[in-house]
Design a protein around this motif. Structure first.
Motif, PDB file in Angstrom:
ATOM      1  N   ARG A  82      29.272  14.123  -3.524  1.00  8.43           N
ATOM      2  CA  ARG A  82      29.906  14.728  -2.338  1.00  8.43           C
ATOM      3  C   ARG A  82      29.462  14.004  -1.064  1.00  8.43           C
ATOM      4  O   ARG A  82      30.278  13.683  -0.196  1.00  8.43           O
ATOM      5  CB  ARG A  82      29.523  16.214  -2.227  1.00  8.43           C
ATOM      6  CG  ARG A  82      30.199  17.110  -3.239  1.00  8.43           C
ATOM      7  CD  ARG A  82      30.053  18.589  -2.844  1.00  8.43           C
ATOM      8  NE  ARG A  82      28.657  18.993  -2.701  1.00  8.43           N
ATOM      9  CZ  ARG A  82      27.906  19.448  -3.694  1.00  8.43           C
ATOM     10  NH1 ARG A  82      28.393  19.569  -4.910  1.00  8.43           N
ATOM     11  NH2 ARG A  82      26.644  19.807  -3.480  1.00  8.43           N
ATOM     12  N   ARG A  83      28.146  13.741  -0.977  1.00  6.31           N
ATOM     13  CA  ARG A  83      27.603  13.096   0.224  1.00  6.31           C
ATOM     14  C   ARG A  83      28.194  11.696   0.409  1.00  6.31           C
ATOM     15  O   ARG A  83      28.691  11.349   1.482  1.00  6.31           O
ATOM     16  CB  ARG A  83      26.078  13.015   0.106  1.00  6.31           C
ATOM     17  CG  ARG A  83      25.376  12.372   1.293  1.00  6.31           C
ATOM     18  CD  ARG A  83      23.859  12.360   1.111  1.00  6.31           C
ATOM     19  NE  ARG A  83      23.419  11.728  -0.125  1.00  6.31           N
ATOM     20  CZ  ARG A  83      23.309  10.411  -0.303  1.00  6.31           C
ATOM     21  NH1 ARG A  83      23.608   9.586   0.672  1.00  6.31           N
ATOM     22  NH2 ARG A  83      22.888   9.919  -1.459  1.00  6.31           N
ATOM     23  N   LEU A  84      28.168  10.893  -0.663  1.00  2.00           N
ATOM     24  CA  LEU A  84      28.658   9.511  -0.557  1.00  2.00           C
ATOM     25  C   LEU A  84      30.160   9.481  -0.292  1.00  2.00           C
ATOM     26  O   LEU A  84      30.651   8.671   0.488  1.00  2.00           O
ATOM     27  CB  LEU A  84      28.319   8.732  -1.838  1.00  2.00           C
ATOM     28  CG  LEU A  84      26.815   8.519  -2.084  1.00  2.00           C
ATOM     29  CD1 LEU A  84      26.563   8.041  -3.516  1.00  2.00           C
ATOM     30  CD2 LEU A  84      26.232   7.528  -1.081  1.00  2.00           C
ATOM     31  N   ARG A  85      30.894  10.388  -0.916  1.00  2.00           N
ATOM     32  CA  ARG A  85      32.342  10.441  -0.703  1.00  2.00           C
ATOM     33  C   ARG A  85      32.655  10.758   0.759  1.00  2.00           C
ATOM     34  O   ARG A  85      33.500  10.117   1.381  1.00  2.00           O
ATOM     35  CB  ARG A  85      32.954  11.500  -1.628  1.00  2.00           C
ATOM     36  CG  ARG A  85      34.449  11.666  -1.440  1.00  2.00           C
ATOM     37  CD  ARG A  85      35.057  12.542  -2.499  1.00  2.00           C
ATOM     38  NE  ARG A  85      34.614  13.934  -2.455  1.00  2.00           N
ATOM     39  CZ  ARG A  85      34.982  14.821  -1.526  1.00  2.00           C
ATOM     40  NH1 ARG A  85      35.789  14.455  -0.533  1.00  2.00           N
ATOM     41  NH2 ARG A  85      34.553  16.068  -1.577  1.00  2.00           N
ATOM     42  N   HIS A  86      31.909  11.727   1.313  1.00  2.00           N
ATOM     43  CA  HIS A  86      32.129  12.071   2.727  1.00  2.00           C
ATOM     44  C   HIS A  86      31.744  10.912   3.636  1.00  2.00           C
ATOM     45  O   HIS A  86      32.454  10.590   4.583  1.00  2.00           O
ATOM     46  CB  HIS A  86      31.332  13.325   3.108  1.00  2.00           C
ATOM     47  CG  HIS A  86      31.906  14.577   2.537  1.00  2.00           C
ATOM     48  ND1 HIS A  86      31.127  15.588   2.005  1.00  2.00           N
ATOM     49  CD2 HIS A  86      33.197  14.990   2.393  1.00  2.00           C
ATOM     50  CE1 HIS A  86      31.919  16.560   1.566  1.00  2.00           C
ATOM     51  NE2 HIS A  86      33.165  16.223   1.785  1.00  2.00           N
ATOM     52  N   GLU A  87      30.614  10.284   3.327  1.00  2.00           N
ATOM     53  CA  GLU A  87      30.150   9.165   4.153  1.00  2.00           C
ATOM     54  C   GLU A  87      31.185   8.037   4.198  1.00  2.00           C
ATOM     55  O   GLU A  87      31.328   7.360   5.208  1.00  2.00           O
ATOM     56  CB  GLU A  87      28.826   8.606   3.613  1.00  2.00           C
ATOM     57  CG  GLU A  87      27.607   9.433   4.009  1.00  2.00           C
ATOM     58  CD  GLU A  87      26.316   8.918   3.369  1.00  2.00           C
ATOM     59  OE1 GLU A  87      25.332   9.679   3.355  1.00  2.00           O
ATOM     60  OE2 GLU A  87      26.302   7.770   2.883  1.00  2.00           O
ATOM     61  N   LYS A  88      31.864   7.838   3.077  1.00  2.00           N
ATOM     62  CA  LYS A  88      32.851   6.754   3.015  1.00  2.00           C
ATOM     63  C   LYS A  88      34.247   7.205   3.420  1.00  2.00           C
ATOM     64  O   LYS A  88      35.195   6.424   3.361  1.00  2.00           O
ATOM     65  CB  LYS A  88      32.880   6.162   1.603  1.00  2.00           C
ATOM     66  CG  LYS A  88      31.535   5.653   1.110  1.00  2.00           C
ATOM     67  CD  LYS A  88      31.165   4.329   1.758  1.00  2.00           C
ATOM     68  CE  LYS A  88      29.784   3.870   1.306  1.00  2.00           C
ATOM     69  NZ  LYS A  88      29.534   2.453   1.575  1.00  2.00           N
TER      70      LYS A  88
END
Lengths: 81, 81
Positions: free
Chosen positions: B12-18
């Motif tokens: 979730r974190r990486l998807r949001h960051e990207k």
């Protein structure tokens, strides 16, 4: 390098560092021995439940299994003078 | 924390960051949308083939999905004077 081979190389390295035989590690982590052998050959995409078991027995972080392996330093053998 | 939830939180974190929506990431990584949603809920032990696909689309290291999440800093709300 395919992620299966990154995992396989790390598994072999960590197992050796911790002094486990393939057989002992398979036993402690409750993983089938034949499957364990296949994992170390890089022939399977392992699932997280297996990574979790292995990381607990070896007392390493799960992420350690996926880190790119450091290039082996291949020093040339210097002929003695 | 169960490794499934570590993975889910990182995903979730990486998807949001990207800047990807769940739908877009599922499409780009060729992963079933329902499965993607389940992964973000921590209900499955994902396999390395999925981690490899996701890491390629998000341009992150596969190991990033398994690193323990930093504790969220919960600062107390200070009442304005």
């Amino acid at each position: 390098m395919d992620i299966r081979h990154v995992f396989a190389a790390n598994l072999r390295r960590l197992r050796h560092e911790k002094g486990y035989s393939q057989e002992d590690l398979a036993y402690e982590a409750d993983i089938n021995r034949t499957y364990m052998s296949a994992l170390e050959k890089g022939s399977h995409y392992v699932g997280l439940e297996i990574i979790e078991k292995l990381s607990k027995v070896l007392a390493v972080e799960p992420a350690d299994f996926l880190k790119p392996a450091p290039k082996p330093s291949r020093r040339r053998k210097v002929a003695s003078a």
